[in-house]
Motif scaffolding. Sequence first.
Motif, PDB file in Angstrom:
ATOM      1  N   TYR A 188      51.867  19.258  49.869  1.00 25.51           N
ATOM      2  CA  TYR A 188      52.827  18.306  50.443  1.00 25.51           C
ATOM      3  C   TYR A 188      52.828  18.420  51.971  1.00 25.51           C
ATOM      4  N   LYS A 189      52.833  19.644  52.453  1.00 22.68           N
ATOM      5  CA  LYS A 189      52.807  19.890  53.904  1.00 22.68           C
ATOM      6  C   LYS A 189      51.527  19.299  54.509  1.00 22.68           C
ATOM      7  N   TRP A 190      50.413  19.531  53.820  1.00 19.49           N
ATOM      8  CA  TRP A 190      49.133  18.945  54.259  1.00 19.49           C
ATOM      9  C   TRP A 190      49.241  17.422  54.330  1.00 19.49           C
ATOM     10  N   SER A 191      49.828  16.800  53.297  1.00 27.93           N
ATOM     11  CA  SER A 191      49.896  15.331  53.240  1.00 27.93           C
ATOM     12  C   SER A 191      50.684  14.778  54.430  1.00 27.93           C
ATOM     13  N   GLN A 192      51.741  15.500  54.830  1.00 29.27           N
ATOM     14  CA  GLN A 192      52.542  15.074  55.981  1.00 29.27           C
ATOM     15  C   GLN A 192      51.745  15.204  57.282  1.00 29.27           C
ATOM     16  N   GLU A 193      51.080  16.338  57.426  1.00 28.70           N
ATOM     17  CA  GLU A 193      50.222  16.564  58.606  1.00 28.70           C
ATOM     18  C   GLU A 193      49.175  15.456  58.708  1.00 28.70           C
ATOM     19  N   PHE A 194      48.589  15.155  57.551  1.00 28.84           N
ATOM     20  CA  PHE A 194      47.462  14.220  57.529  1.00 28.84           C
ATOM     21  C   PHE A 194      47.895  12.800  57.876  1.00 28.84           C
ATOM     22  N   VAL A 195      48.933  12.286  57.219  1.00 26.68           N
ATOM     23  CA  VAL A 195      49.323  10.889  57.494  1.00 26.68           C
ATOM     24  C   VAL A 195      49.910  10.728  58.897  1.00 26.68           C
ATOM     25  N   ASN A 196      50.346  11.840  59.503  1.00 33.38           N
ATOM     26  CA  ASN A 196      50.882  11.753  60.866  1.00 33.38           C
ATOM     27  C   ASN A 196      49.849  12.087  61.946  1.00 33.38           C
ATOM     28  N   HIS A 197      48.628  12.421  61.524  1.00 33.79           N
ATOM     29  CA  HIS A 197      47.537  12.624  62.485  1.00 33.79           C
ATOM     30  C   HIS A 197      47.299  11.276  63.180  1.00 33.79           C
ATOM     31  N   PRO A 198      47.243  11.251  64.528  1.00 31.15           N
ATOM     32  CA  PRO A 198      47.190   9.961  65.236  1.00 31.15           C
ATOM     33  C   PRO A 198      46.090   9.018  64.757  1.00 31.15           C
ATOM     34  N   ILE A 199      44.899   9.544  64.490  1.00 26.74           N
ATOM     35  CA  ILE A 199      43.788   8.685  64.061  1.00 26.74           C
ATOM     36  C   ILE A 199      44.018   8.156  62.650  1.00 26.74           C
ATOM     37  N   VAL A 200      44.549   9.007  61.798  1.00 23.87           N
ATOM     38  CA  VAL A 200      44.814   8.594  60.409  1.00 23.87           C
ATOM     39  C   VAL A 200      45.921   7.539  60.391  1.00 23.87           C
ATOM     40  N   LYS A 201      46.966   7.814  61.158  1.00 25.07           N
ATOM     41  CA  LYS A 201      48.118   6.903  61.236  1.00 25.07           C
ATOM     42  C   LYS A 201      47.683   5.487  61.621  1.00 25.07           C
ATOM     43  N   GLU A 202      46.778   5.420  62.589  1.00 25.75           N
ATOM     44  CA  GLU A 202      46.262   4.122  63.052  1.00 25.75           C
ATOM     45  C   GLU A 202      45.419   3.425  61.999  1.00 25.75           C
ATOM     46  N   SER A 203      44.820   4.199  61.096  1.00 27.00           N
ATOM     47  CA  SER A 203      43.881   3.634  60.114  1.00 27.00           C
ATOM     48  C   SER A 203      44.560   3.220  58.811  1.00 27.00           C
ATOM     49  N   LEU A 204      45.776   3.715  58.587  1.00 24.51           N
ATOM     50  CA  LEU A 204      46.477   3.414  57.333  1.00 24.51           C
ATOM     51  C   LEU A 204      46.954   1.969  57.314  1.00 24.51           C
ATOM     52  N   PRO A 205      47.023   1.365  56.137  1.00 27.09           N
ATOM     53  CA  PRO A 205      47.568   0.001  56.071  1.00 27.09           C
ATOM     54  C   PRO A 205      49.085   0.040  56.275  1.00 27.09           C
ATOM     55  N   PRO A 206      49.692  -1.081  56.664  1.00 24.53           N
ATOM     56  CA  PRO A 206      51.152  -1.102  56.777  1.00 24.53           C
ATOM     57  C   PRO A 206      51.777  -0.860  55.403  1.00 24.53           C
ATOM     58  N   ARG A 207      52.760   0.027  55.344  1.00 24.56           N
ATOM     59  CA  ARG A 207      53.284   0.483  54.062  1.00 24.56           C
ATOM     60  C   ARG A 207      53.973  -0.633  53.261  1.00 24.56           C
ATOM     61  N   ASP A 208      54.784  -1.444  53.924  1.00 25.68           N
ATOM     62  CA  ASP A 208      55.625  -2.404  53.192  1.00 25.68           C
ATOM     63  C   ASP A 208      54.848  -3.409  52.333  1.00 25.68           C
TER      64      ASP A 208
END
Length: 225
Positions: A188-208
């Motif tokens: 769970y801690k890893w998942s938070q680190e990962f989705v908040n990594h700046p490059i990952v965050k930019e690559s994720l689709p909009p959640r809604d």
Amino acid sequence: MASSQEEVTLLGVIGSPFACRVKIALKLKGVEYKYVEENLANKSDLLLKSNPVHKKVPVFIHNEKPIAESLVIVEYIDETWKNNPILPSDPYQRALARFWSKFIDDKIVGAAWNAVFTVDEKEREKNVVETYEALQFLENEIKDKKFFGGEEVGLVDIAGVYIAFWVPLIQEIAGLELLSSEKFPKLYKWSQEFVNHPIVKESLPPRDPVFAFFKGRYESLSASR
């Protein structure tokens, strides 16, 4: 580096974790690319011509040469653009990274999906159990590392974007608890680190919109139960 943007094209759909993997890899490498949003109900000629075997996204086209399957594409990107390596240089560590990435595809992607999007209740319960077992293996593997590969995002993390972003989404829709800080604190801690990594965050689709799409799918399935 690609000399012009036209040489690198990615065919994907907004809610696809597999297309997202490729986006993360390209962003890590700083590669400019053209993104083409596909309509899977009405597939483009380019998609059908580029991936005649599976007719699925993502498809990566580099200098008019198409490549399919997200993990294969990520490795290709890593070998083509040498900066910010995604796979370890040590052969044993590379083999392990490939093993765990394939483990995620084989043991978690389908099971977590079927734990939510299957009509048959017994089948759903069986998939919940399988998902827990698989997540436990990853919990043991991440140990106290920041990312699976250590301090930097690597192949296993990129493969695991499905766990970090999509699993929390579908479990919320179904009122299930697959990945939680109580059950799998390290993962769970890893998942938070990962989705908040700046490059990952930019690559994720909009959640809604992704949430709304899957919620609609879940509700129409629930109506048929």
